[in-house]
Design a protein around this motif. Structure first.
Motif, PDB file in Angstrom:
ATOM      1  N   ASN A 265       0.874  -1.175   0.000  1.00 22.54           N
ATOM      2  CA  ASN A 265       0.000   0.000   0.000  1.00 22.54           C
ATOM      3  C   ASN A 265       0.907   1.220   0.000  1.00 22.54           C
ATOM      4  N   ASP A 266       0.583   2.165  -0.870  1.00 26.72           N
ATOM      5  CA  ASP A 266       1.469   3.336  -0.904  1.00 26.72           C
ATOM      6  C   ASP A 266       1.202   4.319   0.234  1.00 26.72           C
ATOM      7  N   VAL A 267       0.124   4.104   0.983  1.00 31.48           N
ATOM      8  CA  VAL A 267      -0.044   4.880   2.220  1.00 31.48           C
ATOM      9  C   VAL A 267       0.751   4.124   3.290  1.00 31.48           C
ATOM     10  N   SER A 268       1.647   4.838   3.954  1.00 31.29           N
ATOM     11  CA  SER A 268       2.592   4.129   4.814  1.00 31.29           C
ATOM     12  C   SER A 268       1.926   3.549   6.053  1.00 31.29           C
ATOM     13  N   LEU A 269       2.540   2.494   6.552  1.00 33.99           N
ATOM     14  CA  LEU A 269       2.080   1.863   7.792  1.00 33.99           C
ATOM     15  C   LEU A 269       2.066   2.870   8.931  1.00 33.99           C
ATOM     16  N   ARG A 270       3.119   3.688   8.960  1.00 31.18           N
ATOM     17  CA  ARG A 270       3.241   4.668  10.056  1.00 31.18           C
ATOM     18  C   ARG A 270       2.083   5.664  10.037  1.00 31.18           C
ATOM     19  N   SER A 271       1.717   6.125   8.824  1.00 32.53           N
ATOM     20  CA  SER A 271       0.620   7.105   8.731  1.00 32.53           C
ATOM     21  C   SER A 271      -0.672   6.485   9.248  1.00 32.53           C
ATOM     22  N   ALA A 274      -0.496   5.938  12.992  1.00 34.75           N
ATOM     23  CA  ALA A 274      -0.621   7.218  13.709  1.00 34.75           C
ATOM     24  C   ALA A 274      -2.089   7.625  13.804  1.00 34.75           C
ATOM     25  N   GLU A 308      -0.499   2.035  22.648  1.00 35.19           N
ATOM     26  CA  GLU A 308      -0.273   3.485  22.579  1.00 35.19           C
ATOM     27  C   GLU A 308      -1.460   4.246  23.171  1.00 35.19           C
TER      28      GLU A 308
ATOM     29  N   VAL B  59       3.915   7.711  17.007  1.00 38.17           N
ATOM     30  CA  VAL B  59       4.555   6.887  15.974  1.00 38.17           C
ATOM     31  C   VAL B  59       5.812   7.561  15.411  1.00 38.17           C
ATOM     32  N   PRO B  61       9.303   8.499  14.971  1.00 39.74           N
ATOM     33  CA  PRO B  61      10.468   7.850  15.592  1.00 39.74           C
ATOM     34  C   PRO B  61      11.431   8.845  16.254  1.00 39.74           C
ATOM     35  N   VAL B 189       9.767  10.451   5.701  1.00 42.43           N
ATOM     36  CA  VAL B 189      10.070   9.121   6.262  1.00 42.43           C
ATOM     37  C   VAL B 189       8.775   8.501   6.792  1.00 42.43           C
ATOM     38  N   MET B 190       7.994   9.329   7.489  1.00 42.13           N
ATOM     39  CA  MET B 190       6.736   8.846   8.074  1.00 42.13           C
ATOM     40  C   MET B 190       5.737   8.453   6.986  1.00 42.13           C
ATOM     41  N   HIS B 191       5.729   9.217   5.907  1.00 50.11           N
ATOM     42  CA  HIS B 191       4.692   8.989   4.897  1.00 50.11           C
ATOM     43  C   HIS B 191       5.131   8.031   3.801  1.00 50.11           C
ATOM     44  N   SER B 192       6.310   7.498   3.920  1.00 50.94           N
ATOM     45  CA  SER B 192       6.794   6.607   2.868  1.00 50.94           C
ATOM     46  C   SER B 192       6.431   5.161   3.185  1.00 50.94           C
ATOM     47  N   SER B 193       6.041   4.440   2.144  1.00 49.55           N
ATOM     48  CA  SER B 193       5.680   3.037   2.360  1.00 49.55           C
ATOM     49  C   SER B 193       6.898   2.125   2.250  1.00 49.55           C
TER      50      SER B 193
END
Lengths: 577, 482
Positions: A265-271, A274, A308, B59, B61, B189-193
Motif C-alpha cells: 500500500n502506498d499509504v505508509s504503515l506509520r501514517s 498514527a 499506545e 509513531v 520515531p 520518512v513517516m509517509h513513505s511506504s
C-alpha cells in the motif's frame, strides 16, 4: 548549410530570448508580490466585515440560515478564506486546541470530531452543555452545517471527487450515512494521469478541508477518498480520519493496514498507525475483533495501537482492568500473551500491565521469563509500577539477562519502585561478580542521577549507609569514579565525604590522589585530616612498592580498577548482549 | 605544418567545449523544469498539511542529532541550544568533540551543567575510542563525548555508536536549524511506504542574517559580492539540482550539514568512510551500493522545505579552500564508485545521475576552466574561431546561466519565501545575473584545482575559517585534518 553569419544571428536571438525570459521572471516577482498583498488585504477586509456575524453565530445567538445569507456575499477566494479563518478562530476560542490548521480549512481539537458525533443529543443554547470539548463538538457541527449552507463543501467535494460524485456524496454526508468497509482503489484508465501531483495535490487539499468537518459529516468523504488512486489524497484522508476519530473509520483504517501488510500500500504503515493511535480508551472495543486476526503482523499492529492508546490515557489517570472492555481483557490474558508471534506477546505485556490485578501480575511474571529477548525487554519496561512490587525478584533476575537492553530496562524499572527497588538494585550490584551486569548497573547509576541518592545515603547511617558504601566501593573498584570524585571535591556533608574518601581508597587513581593532596593542603577540618591520613597510608603502602604517591605512580591509573581488565569502563563491545 | 596541427587540435577542443556547454545547459534546463514542477507541488501540499500531527504522534520515531565539533567553542553553545529547542517529540543530542584544542568541551560543560561520567561505549562501526563522556541527568537528551582527533567521519561514527534512536541526523557545529526543520525532514520518512534511509533538506547561507538565542531572528543578505554570489548559488543548487534528482529517484548528493539517515542501514553499510574528504557524498553512494546489492527496497529523499542555515566563507582564500575540498571529495566518491556509472543495475542513479555527476559536476569544471580562460580566447586570438562561434560560446558559458539563476530565485520566491523584503528578491535577481559574469568562472578554476589535486593524489582536508554571524558568539574556526 549553417553559415557563421547565421550563427551570429542565432546567438543574438538566443540572447534576446534569455533576456526576455529573465524580464518575465522579474515581472512575475512583482506580480506575485502585488497579488499576495491584494489577497491579504481582501481577506483582512472580509474578516473585518464578517467578524460580528461569525461571532454571533458562534455565540449561538444567530442560526445557520441567517448567518449563511450574510456570508454568501463572500465570493472571492480571499473572502472565503477570511470567513473560514473567522470560523476557525471561533472554534479555537472555545477551548485550547491541540490542532489548529495552517490551511484555509478548519482543524479543531482532535477530540472535537468524536464529541460532535454525540452532540446530536445536545440542544443548542439549552444550558445542558457540560464541558468545553462538548461545546467545541457542538460548535463544529453547527459550523459544518453552515459550510454546507454556504456551498463550500460542495465546492471542495467537486474538486476532490468530480462533479458527478460530489452531489451524491454531499447528500450522503448530510444524512450521516454509514460507509462500506472497502478501500479498493477504483480502476480507471485515467488513474496514471490522476496520480500526477499536478492533479492529485488540489484533490488532496480539498479532502483535507472536508476532513476538518464534524466527524459524522466528514466520514463519508474520507471513506470515498480512500478509493482515490493518488497516495497524497489517501494519506490526507487517513490523517483526517485519525483527527476525526469516527468509530466507523476504524475498520477502514485497519483495512488500509491489512493492505499495507499483505498486498502493499502506498499509504505508509506509520501514517495509518498514527491515525489509529489517535483513538481513545472508549474506542478499544472496536479493535477487539482484530486481536485474533490470522495475519500475525496485523495482530501486532492492533495490539501495539491499543498499547499506545492506553499508555497515553495512563499518563493522565491510573488505569485498571475496569477501564478495558471485558472481552479484550480475556483475549489478551488468554491468547495474546501466549501468541506464537513474539512481537504480539511483547506488546501485550504493556496492555496487560495496565490491568493492575493478580492475573495480570501472573501473566507478566511469565513474560519476564519468555525465551524472546524483546518480550522480556518490553515486559520488564512496563513492570515499573508499585502494584507489581511482588515482581521485584523476577525483575532482579533480568539484571543478569544476556541482553544489555533487558539489563538496562531492569535497572530503570527497579528505580521506579523507589527505595525498595533501589535497595534491591544496590544489593545486587554490590554482590554480583559479573562484569557485564556490573557495567550496566553502574551506567544507569550514573546516567539517572542515583549517585546523589547514594551519597546522601552514605551519611544516613544504618543499613542504607552500609549498602551505599558497598556500592561506592564497587564503583571505585570498577574504575567508575568520575562522579564519585566530583562528589569528594564538592561541598557535600562532611560525614558522607569522609566515607566516600574511604570507599575510593579501595582503588585509588592518580586523579583521586591529587584531589586528596589538594584537600590535605586546603582543608583544616575533619575532611583535611582524613585526606592527610589517607595520604600517609598511601605513602606507607607505596613505600613498600618503591613508588612515590604524589606523582600518582604506584596507583592504577585511569579507569582500570582491580578485578577488571584495563579499559573496563565499557569500551569495546561486550561479548554478551 | 605544425601551426596547422595546432589549429586542428584547437578545432577539436572547441568542438568538445561546445558539445559540453550544449549538453550541460540542456541538462540543467531539464532539471530546472522538473524542479519547477516538483517544488511548487510539494510546497502547496506541505503548506496545507502542517506538522502538528507529527509532533504529537507516538509513531514519530526518535532521532539522534549528531554534532561533530572541532574547535567550535564560540558557536557550539548556540548550536546545542537551538537543537534542544527544536520542535520534535523525542530526540537525543550527541556532541562529539573531535580532539579540539580550544575550550569546546568546557563551554558545553559550563553551559549545560554537565558532569563527567564513565559510560558504556558499544562499537558498531569502527572509530577512534572516546575517552570521556559528559552528561547531566536533569537534561538526559544531551551527551557530550570527547575523543582524539580523527576527522569528521570518525566523529560521526562515534556518534552513531552512542546513538540509541533508529534515525540520526548529522548537524554541523556552526549551523542553525529552523525550529520545525527536523519534523519536516521526518515527514517523508513517516509517509513513505518503503524504508527511507536518507532524508535531506535545504542549506541556506546565514551571512547577513541576525541571530538571537541560536535562531535566525531576521533574514538578511550579506554585503560583499562573494557572499551574495554564494547565496544565489546555494539557492540554485538546492532549488534546482536536488529536487529534480529526488523526483527522478536518483539522489546522489545530500548536504551533511543537515541530513537524516537510518541508523541500522548505515551501520550495516559500515558507517562513514574516511577514504574521502566529503563523507556526506560518500555515504550516499555507499548506501545506494549496499542496498542495491542486497536487493532491498529503499528511498532517499530530498525535501525542499526543511532549512538549515550555515555560514559561507567570507574571503576568496577560504572560499577557494572550501570549493577545492568539495570538488576533491566529489572526484574521490565518483571514482570510488565508477562502476555505478551507466550501470543499469542502479536504475536512474546509474544511468542519469552518476554520469551527470561524474562528467559534468566532477570533471566538467576542467573543460569550463580551461575552455573559458584558455582555449576560447586563444582560438579567437588565433582567428581559428569565427566571431559567431565565439559569441555562441560566450552565450552558452555566461548568458544562459542567468536564466537558470533567475529561475531559481523565482522558485524560491514562489515557494519558500524566506526573503521577506522585495528589495532582497530584487538584489538576489541582480546577483543572479552578476554571478555569471566572473564568479562562476572563478569557481570553475577552484574546482579544476580540486580535480587536479585528485589526480595528483592529494587528499588533505583544508582549513576553512569562519568569521561568525551577527548576533552570534563571534569568531569560529572549523578545522578538520583528515
Amino acid at each position: 548549410m549553417l553559415l557563421f553569419e547565421d550563427l551570429i544571428l542565432i546567438t543574438v536571438w538566443l540572447a534576446t530570448a534569455v533576456v526576455i525570459v529573465n524580464l518575465v521572471f522579474l515581472v512575475f516577482v512583482f506580480y506575485r508580490r502585488w497579488a499576495r498583498t491584494r489577497y491579504y488585504r481582501a481577506k483582512d477586509e472580509a474578516k473585518e466585515r464578517y467578524r460580528r456575524a461569525v461571532a454571533d453565530f458562534m455565540a449561538l445567538s444567530v442560526g445557520v440560515e441567517p448567518t449563511a445569507q450574510l456570508l454568501r456575499d463572500a465570493r472571492s477566494e480571499a473572502e472565503k478564506d477570511g470567513v473560514l479563518d473567522l470560523l476557525r478562530e471561533g472554534l479555537a476560542g472555545l477551548t485550547t486546541p491541540r490542532h489548529v490548521s495552517s490551511s484555509s480549512g478548519m482543524r479543531t481539537p482532535s477530540s472535537a470530531g468524536r464529541i460532535a458525533s454525540s452532540s446530536g443529543r445536545l440542544q443548542s443554547g439549552t444550558g445542558r452543555i457540560t464541558s468545553p470539548t462538548i461545546v467545541v463538538g457542538q460548535a463544529l457541527e453547527r459550523v459544518s452545517e453552515l459550510l454546507f449552507a454556504l456551498g463550500y463543501i460542495e465546492g471542495w467535494a467537486r474538486t476532490a471527487f468530480g462533479r458527478g460524485r460530489a452531489s451524491e456524496l454531499v447528500k450522503r454526508s448530510l444524512n450521516k450515512e454509514k460507509t462500506a468497509v472497502s478501500t479498493e482503489v477504483r480502476q480507471s484508465p485515467l488513474n496514471r494521469i490522476r496520480r500526477m501531483r499536478i492533479f492529485s495535490v488540489p484533490r488532496a487539499l480539498a479532502v483535507d478541508k472536508l476532513g476538518s468537518l464534524a466527524a459524522d459529516y466528514a466520514h463519508v468523504f474520507m471513506a470515498e477518498a480512500l478509493h482515490d488512486p493518488a497516495t497524497e489524497v489517501r494519506s490526507v484522508a487517513v490523517a483526517a480520519m485519525g483527527r476525526a476519530r469516527h468509530p466507523a473509520a476504524i475498520p477502514l483504517l485497519l483495512e488500509e493496514l491489512r493492505k499495507a501488510l499483505e498486498e502493499g500500500n502506498d499509504v505508509s504503515l506509520r501514517s495509518t498507525k498514527a491515525a489509529l493511535c489517535s483513538y481513545q480508551m472508549s474506542d478499544l472495543e472496536l479493535f477487539v475483533p482484530y486481536v485474533r486476526h490470522p495475519n500475525r503482523r496485523l495482530r501486532f499492529f492492533v495490539i501495539d495501537t491499543m498499547r499506545e492508546i492506553s499508555s497515553r490515557a495512563g499518563r493522565s489517570m491510573q488505569l485498571t482492568r475496569r477501564g478495558f472492555p471485558d472481552e479484550l481483557c480475556s483475549l489478551l490474558l488468554e491468547h495474546s500473551v501466549n501468541d506464537v508471534f513474539a512481537d504480539v506477546r511483547a506488546r501485550s505485556a504493556a496492555l496487560v500491565a495496565q490491568f493492575r490485578d493478580a492475573q495480570a501480575a501472573e501473566a507478566l511474571r511469565k513474560l519476564l521469563k519468555d525465551e524472546n529477548e524483546f518480550v522480556r525487554l518490553h515486559t520488564v519496561r512496563v513492570c515499573g509500577d508499585r502494584y507489581y512490587g511482588d515482581l521485584i525478584p523476577d525483575i532482579l533476575r533480568c539484571l543478569s539477562d544476556s541482553k544489555w537492553r533487558v539489563r538496562e530496562a531492569a535497572v530503570g524499572t527497579l528505580r521506579a519502585f523507589g527505595m525498595a527497588g533501589l535497595n534491591e538494585l544496590f544489593r545486587y550490584f554490590a554482590a554480583t561478580s559479573d562484569r557485564y551486569e556490573s557495567e550496566q548497573i553502574a551506567e544507569e547509576i550514573q546516567r539517572t542521577g542515583m549517585i546523589e541518592q547514594l551519597v546522601t545515603a552514605l551519611a544516613s547511617g544504618g543499613e542504607a549507609s552500609r549498602l551505599a558504601d558497598a556500592v561506592c566501593r564497587k564503583m571505585a573498584t570498577m574504575g567508575k569514579t568520575s562522579l564519585l570524585l566530583n562528589a569528594v571535591a564538592a561541598r557535600i556533608p562532611q560525614e558522607a565525604r569522609i566515607l566516600l574518601m574511604d570507599a575510593l581508597m579501595v582503588a585509588p587513581t592518580a586523579k583521586y590522589m591529587s584531589i586528596l593532596e589538594t584537600l590535605a593542603e586546603t582543608d583544616g577540618g575533619p575532611v583535611g585530616d582524613k585526606a592527610r591520613d589517607l595520604l600517609r597510608q598511601a605513602v606507607s603502602r607505596s613505600g613498600q612498592m618503591s613508588a612515590t604517591p604524589s606523582s600518582g605512580r604506584g596507583f592504577p591509573s585511569g579507569s582500570s580498577g582491580r578485578g577488571f581488565p584495563s579499559g573496563s569502563s565499557g569500551r569495546g563491545t561486550p561479548s554478551r548482549g | 605544418m605544425e601551426q596547422h596541427i595546432a589549429l586542428r587540435i584547437l578545432d577539436y577542443l572547441n568542438t568538445l567545449i561546445l558539445i559540453y556547454f550544449i549538453v550541460t545547459n540542456l541538462g540543467y534546463t531539464v532539471l530546472m523544469a522538473i524542479s519547477l514542477y516538483s517544488v511548487t507541488q510539494h510546497s502547496k501540499y506541505a503548506r496545507s498539511r502542517g506538522y502538528a500531527d507529527l509532533a504529537d504522534s507516538p509513531v514519530t520515531p526518535p532521532v539522534a542529532l549528531i554534532v561533530p565539533a572541532y574547535n567550535e567553542e564560540a558557536a557550539i553553545v548556540d548550536t546545542v541550544t537551538a537543537l534542544l529547542n527544536l520542535n520534535y517529540p523525542e530526540k537525543e543530542i550527541i556532541v562529539v568533540d573531535d580532539g579540539s584544542s580550544d575550550r569546546t568541551v568546557q563551554v558545553l560543560v559550563d553551559a549545560f551543567q554537565l558532569v563527567r561520567m564513565d559510560l558504556i561505549y558499544r562499537e558498531q562501526v569502527p572509530a577512534k575510542k572516546p575517552y570521556a563522556f559528559y552528561h547531566n541527568h536533569r537534561r538526559p537528551e544531551l551527551t557530550v563525548i570527547s575523543k582524539e582527533n580523527g576527522g569528521k567521519p570518525d566523529a560521526l561514527n562515534v556518534g552513531i555508536n552512542m546513538a540509541r534512536s533508529p534515525y540520526f541526523c548529522t548537524v554541523d557545529a556552526d549551523s542553525i536549524i529552523e525550529r520545525d526543520a527536523l519534523l519536516r525532514l521526518m515527514a517523508p520518512v513517516m509517509h513513505s511506504s518503503v524504508n527511507t534511509v536518507v532524508s535531506g533538506g535545504i542549506v541556506r547561507i546565514a551571512n547577513g542574517c541576525k541571530l538571537k538565542d541560536g535562531q535566525i531572528a531576521e533574514v538578511g543578505l550579506p554585503k560583499s559580492w562573494l557572499e551574495m554570489c554564494q547565496v544565489v548559488e546555494y539557492i540554485r543548487a538546492f532549488m534546482f539540482g536536488r529536487p529534480a534528482w529526488n523526483f527522478l529517484q536518483a539522489t546522489f548528493i545530500v548536504s551533511g550539514a543537515f541530513c537524516m539517515l537510518h541508523k541500522e542501514t548505515v551501520v550495516l553499510a559500515g558507517g562513514f568512510s574516511t577514504s574521502t574528504v566529503t563523507e556526506d557524498i560518500d555515504i550516499i553512494a555507499t548506501l545506494h551500493r549496499y542496498l542495491r546489492e542486497k536487493g532491498w527496497k529503499y528511498r532517499m529523499v530530498f525535501t525542499s522545505d526543511p532549512i538549515c542555515w550555515t555560514e559561507a566563507p567570507h574571503t576568496l582564500a577560504m572560499f577557494a579552500r572550501q570549493r577545492r575540498r568539495w570538488q576533491l571529495g566529489l572526484m574521490q566518491t565518483v571514482m570510488k564508485n565508477h562502476d555505478m556509472i551507466l550501470n543499469p543495475r542502479f536504475g536512474t542513479l546509474g544511468m542519469l545521475s552518476m554520469p551527470f555527476h561524474a562528467y559534468i559536476e566532477a570533471m566538467g569544471c576542467l573543460i569550463e576552466a580551461f575552455g573559458f580562460w584558455l582555449i576560447m580566447p586563444l582560438s579567437f586570438i588565433l582567428r581559428s574561431m569565427p566571431l559567431g562561434l565565439f559569441l555562441l560560446f560566450l552565450f552558452l558559458a555566461v548568458g544562459y546561466g542567468t536564466l537558470l539563476s533567475m529561475g531559481s530565485v523565482l522558485l524560491e520566491e514562489a515557494t519558500l519565501r524566506r526573503y521577506p523584503k522585495l528589495s532582497h528578491v530584487l538584489k538576489l535577481m541582480g546577483y543572479a545575473v552578476v554571478e555569471n559574469l566572473g564568479y562562476r568562472q572563478i569557481v570553475a578554476i577552484f574546482r579544476a584545482q580540486g580535480v587536479l589535486r585528485f589526480f595528483a593524489g592529494m587528499r588533505r582536508w583544508e582549513v576553512v575559517r569562519h568569521k561568525g554571524l551577527e548576533g552570534g558568539e563571534g569568531y569560529t574556526v572549523a578545522q578538520h585534518e583528515a
